[in-house]
Motif scaffolding. Structure first.
Motif: not given
Length: 194
Positions: A144-165
């Motif tokens: 749900a928060h990914h919609e407001a902040h798409p550039h962090y990639g939360w739809q795939t990393n769920m907030g974890y420290g992935a390289p793209a995040h």
């Protein structure tokens, strides 16, 4: 322990991510309505977790979900916030458990008889159910928060420290959902200030 003692399993999701709340779930299963396929949420597919989440919510005697916010994580530290979310989840159950099985090696401060079980989500069906409910709930929050902040990639990393995040954190700075007490977020804040 009396045979009719209600046993609650409790687990959390979201201790390690750089963003989002930590979510805890407490579940008291109904022995009359067994649920097939319960396992540690980390070994299940997203589809399986979703299916089991619905079954747990329909068949468990009771289930409660609670969270500790990003602000609470930053104020208390992640362990303190996790224990707070767990306490809230157990207190949210409509039935009072006689025993609480807690995934991990630490117990919240509360008035319940409790046993910590390291790797409990692989050993206890009620903890496995709680792990599924907590993970599915937290993933839904992050989507749900990914919609407001798409550039962090939360739809795939769920907030974890992935390289793209981490790259997006350096390029865009932290969002309100980022945990300021976590080093990579602090570093991004320091870089913004410099």
């Amino acid at each position: 322990m009396k045979p009719h003692t209600l046993i609650a399993g409790i687990d959390e999701a979201g201790r390690g991510p750089l963003a989002g709340p930590v979510v805890a779930a407490a579940v008291i299963l109904d022995e009359e309505q067994p649920i097939d396929g319960l396992a540690d949420s980390k070994v299940l597919t997203e589809k399986a977790r979703e299916r089991l989440f619905d079954q747990i919510r329909a068949k468990a005697l009771c289930c409660a979900i609670a969270e500790a916010t990003v602000e609470e994580i930053d104020r208390l530290n992640i362990l303190g916030a996790t224990l707070l979310a767990m306490r809230r989840a157990v207190e949210g159950l409509r039935l009072k458990p006689g025993l609480v099985l807690v995934d991990g090696n630490r117990l919240p401060r509360w008035g319940y008889a409790a046993t910590p079980i390291v790797g409990g989500d692989a050993q206890s069906r009620s903890i496995a159910a709680a792990s599924i409910v907590a993970k599915h709930t937290r993933d839904t929050i992050m989507l749900a928060h990914h919609e407001a902040h798409p550039h962090y990639g939360w739809q795939t990393n769920m907030g974890y420290g992935a390289p793209a995040h981490l790259k997006a954190l350096r390029e865009h700075g932290p969002a309100p959902l980022h945990r300021r007490s976590f080093a990579p977020v602090r570093d991004a804040l320091d870089a913004e200030a410099a």
